[in-house]
Design an enzyme around this catalytic site. Structure first.
Site, PDB file in Angstrom:
ATOM      1  N   LYS A  45      -1.028  -4.794   1.372  1.00  0.00           N
ATOM      2  CA  LYS A  45      -0.063  -4.515   2.425  1.00  0.00           C
ATOM      3  C   LYS A  45       1.194  -3.837   1.861  1.00  0.00           C
ATOM      4  O   LYS A  45       1.959  -3.231   2.585  1.00  0.00           O
ATOM      5  CB  LYS A  45       0.381  -5.839   3.083  1.00  0.00           C
ATOM      6  CG  LYS A  45      -0.734  -6.685   3.621  1.00  0.00           C
ATOM      7  CD  LYS A  45      -0.148  -8.075   4.035  1.00  0.00           C
ATOM      8  CE  LYS A  45      -1.265  -9.035   4.308  1.00  0.00           C
ATOM      9  NZ  LYS A  45      -0.760 -10.412   4.458  1.00  0.00           N
ATOM     10  N   ASP A 103       2.384   0.578  -3.866  1.00  0.00           N
ATOM     11  CA  ASP A 103       3.767   0.108  -3.939  1.00  0.00           C
ATOM     12  C   ASP A 103       4.221   0.035  -5.396  1.00  0.00           C
ATOM     13  O   ASP A 103       5.297   0.483  -5.753  1.00  0.00           O
ATOM     14  CB  ASP A 103       3.921  -1.270  -3.251  1.00  0.00           C
ATOM     15  CG  ASP A 103       2.851  -2.282  -3.678  1.00  0.00           C
ATOM     16  OD1 ASP A 103       1.901  -1.900  -4.388  1.00  0.00           O
ATOM     17  OD2 ASP A 103       2.973  -3.459  -3.309  1.00  0.00           O
ATOM     18  N   ASP A 106       1.299  -2.194 -12.024  1.00  0.00           N
ATOM     19  CA  ASP A 106       1.760  -3.180 -13.005  1.00  0.00           C
ATOM     20  C   ASP A 106       0.799  -3.136 -14.200  1.00  0.00           C
ATOM     21  O   ASP A 106       0.921  -2.257 -15.057  1.00  0.00           O
ATOM     22  CB  ASP A 106       1.796  -4.547 -12.291  1.00  0.00           C
ATOM     23  CG  ASP A 106       2.346  -5.664 -13.136  1.00  0.00           C
ATOM     24  OD1 ASP A 106       3.003  -5.396 -14.145  1.00  0.00           O
ATOM     25  OD2 ASP A 106       2.126  -6.847 -12.784  1.00  0.00           O
ATOM     26  N   LYS A 134       5.622  -0.133 -13.484  1.00  0.00           N
ATOM     27  CA  LYS A 134       6.006  -1.040 -14.581  1.00  0.00           C
ATOM     28  C   LYS A 134       5.195  -0.632 -15.803  1.00  0.00           C
ATOM     29  O   LYS A 134       4.303  -1.368 -16.241  1.00  0.00           O
ATOM     30  CB  LYS A 134       5.669  -2.488 -14.216  1.00  0.00           C
ATOM     31  CG  LYS A 134       6.611  -3.175 -13.260  1.00  0.00           C
ATOM     32  CD  LYS A 134       6.260  -4.673 -13.220  1.00  0.00           C
ATOM     33  CE  LYS A 134       6.940  -5.372 -12.085  1.00  0.00           C
ATOM     34  NZ  LYS A 134       6.504  -6.774 -11.940  1.00  0.00           N
ATOM     35  N   PHE A 155      10.422  -9.010 -11.665  1.00  0.00           N
ATOM     36  CA  PHE A 155       9.693  -9.218 -10.416  1.00  0.00           C
ATOM     37  C   PHE A 155      10.559  -8.752  -9.256  1.00  0.00           C
ATOM     38  O   PHE A 155      11.651  -9.268  -9.030  1.00  0.00           O
ATOM     39  CB  PHE A 155       9.269 -10.677 -10.232  1.00  0.00           C
ATOM     40  CG  PHE A 155       8.213 -10.796  -9.186  1.00  0.00           C
ATOM     41  CD1 PHE A 155       6.875 -10.649  -9.512  1.00  0.00           C
ATOM     42  CD2 PHE A 155       8.555 -10.978  -7.851  1.00  0.00           C
ATOM     43  CE1 PHE A 155       5.883 -10.695  -8.532  1.00  0.00           C
ATOM     44  CE2 PHE A 155       7.578 -11.033  -6.864  1.00  0.00           C
ATOM     45  CZ  PHE A 155       6.241 -10.894  -7.214  1.00  0.00           C
ATOM     46  N   ARG A 168       8.816  -9.003   2.476  1.00  0.00           N
ATOM     47  CA  ARG A 168       8.352  -7.613   2.585  1.00  0.00           C
ATOM     48  C   ARG A 168       9.273  -6.796   3.492  1.00  0.00           C
ATOM     49  O   ARG A 168       9.408  -5.591   3.346  1.00  0.00           O
ATOM     50  CB  ARG A 168       6.939  -7.558   3.187  1.00  0.00           C
ATOM     51  CG  ARG A 168       5.842  -8.116   2.309  1.00  0.00           C
ATOM     52  CD  ARG A 168       4.490  -7.784   2.928  1.00  0.00           C
ATOM     53  NE  ARG A 168       3.400  -8.566   2.392  1.00  0.00           N
ATOM     54  CZ  ARG A 168       2.708  -8.277   1.284  1.00  0.00           C
ATOM     55  NH1 ARG A 168       3.008  -7.202   0.598  1.00  0.00           N
ATOM     56  NH2 ARG A 168       1.724  -9.046   0.891  1.00  0.00           N
TER      57      ARG A 168
HETATM   58  P1  IMP Z   1      -1.809  -4.536 -11.124  1.00  0.00           P
HETATM   59  O1  IMP Z   1      -3.270  -4.597 -10.798  1.00  0.00           O
HETATM   60  O2  IMP Z   1      -1.444  -5.517 -12.214  1.00  0.00           O
HETATM   61  O3  IMP Z   1      -1.316  -3.148 -11.448  1.00  0.00           O
HETATM   62  O4  IMP Z   1      -1.061  -5.115  -9.884  1.00  0.00           O
HETATM   63  C1  IMP Z   1      -0.650  -4.416  -8.811  1.00  0.00           C
HETATM   64  C2  IMP Z   1      -0.252  -5.384  -7.702  1.00  0.00           C
HETATM   65  O5  IMP Z   1       0.470  -6.537  -8.193  1.00  0.00           O
HETATM   66  C3  IMP Z   1       0.690  -4.675  -6.771  1.00  0.00           C
HETATM   67  O6  IMP Z   1       0.009  -3.936  -5.799  1.00  0.00           O
HETATM   68  C4  IMP Z   1       1.499  -5.841  -6.221  1.00  0.00           C
HETATM   69  O7  IMP Z   1       0.831  -6.393  -5.113  1.00  0.00           O
HETATM   70  C5  IMP Z   1       1.527  -6.872  -7.329  1.00  0.00           C
HETATM   71  N1  IMP Z   1       2.812  -6.837  -8.083  1.00  0.00           N
HETATM   72  C6  IMP Z   1       2.992  -6.496  -9.376  1.00  0.00           C
HETATM   73  N2  IMP Z   1       4.297  -6.564  -9.722  1.00  0.00           N
HETATM   74  C7  IMP Z   1       4.955  -6.962  -8.612  1.00  0.00           C
HETATM   75  C8  IMP Z   1       6.350  -7.201  -8.325  1.00  0.00           C
HETATM   76  O8  IMP Z   1       7.260  -7.082  -9.163  1.00  0.00           O
HETATM   77  N3  IMP Z   1       6.637  -7.585  -7.052  1.00  0.00           N
HETATM   78  C9  IMP Z   1       5.688  -7.746  -6.090  1.00  0.00           C
HETATM   79  N4  IMP Z   1       4.389  -7.507  -6.316  1.00  0.00           N
HETATM   80  C10 IMP Z   1       4.014  -7.138  -7.565  1.00  0.00           C
END
Ligand code: IMP
Length: 181
Positions: A45, A103, A106, A134, A155, A168
């Site tokens: 979302k 969005d 990470d 990130k 975060f 959100r």
């Molecule tokens: P990844 O698979 O580790 O790249 O994670 C991506 C997902 O982790 C994003 O789409 C977010 O839903 C969540 N996420 C990672 N860091 C944050 C943050 O700082 N705030 C909120 N959601 C986060």
């Protein structure tokens, strides 16, 4: 019930800064895809706010679709490893240029799964446009073509980003106050 006034320890990006940066990214996308059949894919979302702002600035004759990568099992799903991908109905992928709108990237695992998903479905090309990156936390090699802002290991919430499904709706982005962790 309102959210706490001190929910953020610091505001990182205001609505105006996000809108300005999104416009710049849209201009690049308009140029890069002027000759291609682009499908812009919103990842649910978290990317909803960024996606709508971006779409309003695209001049392209493009399609819009929605996708969710999670452990949730719903309609129109395909499982890749431990991640389940749910997508909008009648979503044509074969031969299309796909732009995934995220969005935040990470560790990169979610984007890596989405990349594989679209490649397996024989899209023509696939790229990522993320509002936040990130980069320092990356575990798999994912290099978004379009990046709004690079941030550190913090975060963040707001503008679609949540903490346990809350916050959100805050219209700007900031660091979650540690006392609410
Ligand atoms: P990844 O698979 O580790 O790249 O994670 C991506 C997902 O982790 C994003 O789409 C977010 O839903 C969540 N996420 C990672 N860091 C944050 C943050 O700082 N705030 C909120 N959601 C986060």
């Amino acid at each position: 019930m309102n959210y706490p006034v001190d929910i953020m320890s610091e505001v990182l990006f205001t609505e105006e800064q996000i809108a300005k940066r999104t416009k710049e990214l849209a201009q690049r996308i308009n140029e890069d895809y002027k000759d291609s059949p682009l499908t812009v894919v919103c990842t649910l979302k978290g990317a909803v706010f960024f996606f709508t702002e971006l779409m309003k600035n695209l001049k392209l004759d493009c399609r819009l679709e929605f996708i969710k990568a999670s452990s949730y099992i719903g309609n129109t799903t395909m499982t890749l490893g431990n991640v389940t991908i749910s997508r909008s109905m009648n979503f044509e992928i074969q031969g299309r240029d796909i732009l995934i709108v995220e969005d935040i990237v990470d560790t990169g695992h979610t984007c890596a799964k989405l990349f594989d998903y679209f490649k397996n479905q024989k899209c023509h090309s696939v790229q990522i446009c993320t509002l936040l990156d990130k980069k320092s936390r990356r575990q798999v090699e994912i290099n978004p073509k379009y990046i709004g802002f690079e941030i550190g290991n913090q975060f963040v919430i707001g503008y679609g980003l949540d903490y346990n499904e809350a916050y959100r709706n805050i219209p700007y982005i900031g660091i979650l106050n540690e006392k609410y962790l």
